[in-house]
Write an enzyme that holds these catalytic residues in place. Sequence first.
Site, PDB file in Angstrom:
ATOM      1  N   VAL A 280       0.761  -1.270   0.027  1.00  0.00           N
ATOM      2  CA  VAL A 280       0.151   0.147  -0.048  1.00  0.00           C
ATOM      3  C   VAL A 280       0.855   1.123   0.027  1.00  0.00           C
ATOM      4  CG1 VAL A 280      -1.787   1.360   1.315  1.00  0.00           C
ATOM      5  CG2 VAL A 280      -1.901  -1.189   1.114  1.00  0.00           C
ATOM      6  N   ASP A 327       1.023  23.270 -42.183  1.00  0.00           N
ATOM      7  CA  ASP A 327       0.746  23.393 -43.468  1.00  0.00           C
ATOM      8  C   ASP A 327       0.547  24.744 -43.558  1.00  0.00           C
ATOM      9  OD1 ASP A 327      -0.359  22.904 -46.090  1.00  0.00           O
ATOM     10  OD2 ASP A 327      -2.322  23.069 -45.517  1.00  0.00           O
TER      11      ASP A 327
END
Length: 856
Positions: A280, A327
Amino acid sequence: MEDKLPSDHVSTNVETGLTEAQVQQARDKYGTNEFSEAPKEPLWSKIKRSLSDVATIILIIAAVISLITSLMKGDGHYFESLLIIGIVIINSVLSIYQEGRAEAALDSLKGLENAEATVKRDNKVTTIPIADIVVGDVLVLENGEKISADAQLIETSELQVEESALTGESDAIEKDETEISSEDDSLGDRLDHVYRGTAVVNGRGTGVVTAIGMQTEMGKIAGLLGNEKREQTPLQIRLAQLGKRLSVIAILAALIVIGLGIASREPLLELFMTAVSLAVAVVPETLMIIVTITLAIGVQKMAKRQAIVRHLPAVETLGSATVIASDKTGTLTQNKMTVRRAWEAQTDHVYHDEELVEQTPDVLKFGALSTNVTKPDDEIAGLPTEVAMVNALGEYSEYEALQNKYPKVYELPFNSTRKRMTTVHRVEDGYLAVTKGAFDVLLPKFPTEMHEQAIKINKEFGTNALRVIAVGVVKLPEISMEPTADELEQGMTLLGLVGIIDPPRPESAQAVAEARAAGIKPLMITGDHVVTASAIAREIGILGENDLALSGSELHKMSDEELDKNVDRYAVYARVTPEDKIRIVKSWQKRGDIVAMTGDGVNDAPALRRADVGIAMGKTGTDVAREASAIVLTDDNFASIVRAVETGRGIYGNVRKTVNFLMSANMSEIIIIIGAILLGWGSPLIATQLLFINLVADGLPGFALSREPVHDNVMNQDPVSPKDSLFANGLGTRIVINVILIAAVSLLAQSYGVYTHDSAVGSTMAFVVLSLTSILHVFNIRSEESMFKIKFSANPMLVMMAGLATILTILLVLLPVTQTLFSFVPLSGMAWIITIVLSLVPNIYWEIHKAIKSAK
């Protein structure tokens, strides 16, 4: 014409179109005119994917271990296991929910490209849904329409088509049915064909449909997407590595404790319980959910910055980008042809765009007069160059005033042979013929004494990648009923030249500069001409002094090895194909770069999928491009990408802060347990106490870290290398120091119990010290500067969560009910003073450390 069509083509009578029987025959043979969509990922698959990373698996294992522990003890307390499983479920639900929200946002952007198309069937011109188009249909094309299928042209009249969505080239292409193209020609050079997804911007035409659906050129490119899979993002890789390391640490720590216990002849059940406590302790139960929330908050921030995130990890990946390949048209430029310069021949003066706002020279005035633009709605429609000249006049009313003053009575239209257009206008004492067109075609028609200067200006305009249009006039006392070119275009006076270009967005240059300052290499990858692309790239700063431009033809001659060796020399890649774009992206990735790729057309989609972060355009982008991307820009703006990078970097910084915060506490828990056992004191912490610390003392402030704003100037720093681990750049060292400090003060607290011969008091003090040091530690890691220099108001939730965690910790120790449940005992006033003083030690250390560092 039919000998130019495929051999298995449905026989078409171009005069009457297909019959209903032929339509059904073609539909049976070729199918419907629709793209095959990838099946939606089922819910179970999304759940499986969200639970498949190592860190989540560790959480599940921890829940199972906790459940087994409860069963072995037989106490019926399953709170630990149920809580951990609940955390796993919440993490999964958040991830799936966010993807669903992104998909819904994309659906709102989608619209039918063209709901209907006009075809000729049974000797009638009719309108049908585009899905009903079949191979062999006679497609009727009009100005302003989008083309819904691939077709072989059989008739054209001034037909010009804008094909940027397919080829990346911004200029409209003049189509000619008399041309004969082959499959070896590039799409932009096939003048006798039109393609789905492109648009008619002038004239009209008819064509016989040769391909529909996935067999169209657009469909073929969309099919390439199946060959390009997304790679794991850097964050996913790093978290997976962290999970593996934690699992190794958990196993080793458990083995060490069990070995020590066996050597000390401890009861096996107690050893198993301690091993469970270590498991844990090792697992940061809230790490994945905090990371998910951090990314989700990043998604919200990006949405405000015009970016819709479709995949959560893309938030952080964009922040790690080292290359942004963009682009040109519409992203770096305005996608709007604009007059930048005008040369007036009579005064030999060049008007720049600033002057053109104040003055309108005759060359521009009469050039705009000789156009066929219209304004059906709010936007002016027509050829991009003609629209540019009319827009340069200012208000559309100026154009209408010119038309009223010089009414048009005749026109010799532009075509591919003449490469010029002549209009005749009535004036008070006769007629005025205005001719505009290509410079090299019109130059011989002007007086020779003007040639030298005109050639000089044309070259100057061309060097700046301007599209040059020459304008001339001739005054005629009278004209014949159907005047010819010889009659209207002789003895012309040269008015001048007009230079037109699709200009950069005003914010592009600054965004590129910011990207460079952030250590990001900006690239332009476009289907446009290399000269035009280079000029724009140079103007906005992408093409620097030491950068080169590479054309598609040059790229085709390069082997992959040559490209890999020289790819960093090029900043502009022009006239490239979809396959070329993938090669370029892969080449950069081989260097270890994280590549963000933008695009809007179907031709961009395969590269968008291959890139580490594909970014599609929301306004002008095709559905195929959006589906291939991880992020969609709603404003199609390069500057938004740079702003999103800043957000991504801030998100990654917050993830590192979360790792620092949680690992400091979790690793110190291991040292505390093993150290106490080695000292013979026994473990001061049990599983339920550790779970409380991990979920409350660490979890609540950790959640607030996800909202931490960007404090440091992240855009003046280099991107995080994808090869770097989460612990790079000193983070690992800081965690080690934190672990030593927190473990040391916690063990000192436990030693008080040993000293007073009350181990329960020592264990309680150790718990409180560990909790409070963890809570206070969150303020240390906010910045490299003093915790007091960063305003607490910058993240009020952090203060609230830290305060809430502190109150809950103290109440847990003070309340009798929780004292019993969590095995605590009441503390004396002296014990509380010692506890508080010890809890402040790590913060005092880091404040001194930061002060010394800043003083150097």
